[in-house]
Design a protein around this motif. Structure first.
Motif: not given
Length: 69
Positions: A4-5, A60-61
């Motif tokens: 998902s990153a 991951k942001s």
């Protein structure tokens, strides 16, 4: 591999520095461009990380700090 990153960078493991609990991994993304990560020693061993091996840095942001000079 699907994650998902949104930010992943493929690089070559330049250096592996094992500590008693954690391991510092230096990935070379391009000539002169390095990314450093601290992961658990057991994770580094499980992944078989060693100099010259290809690996991904997944960011991951929510964990990235942006600064200006």
């Amino acid at each position: 591999m699907e994650i998902s990153a949104r930010n992943s960078f493929k690089g070559t493991v330049k250096k592996v520095l094992h500590g008693s609990v954690n391991t510092e991994i230096i990935l070379e993304l391009a000539p002169g461009i390095e990314l450093v990560s601290i992961i658990t020693k057991s994770s580094a061993e499980k992944l078989g990380l060693s100099e010259g091996k290809q690996a991904y840095a997944v960011i991951k942001s929510s964990d990235v700090i942006v600064a200006i000079d």
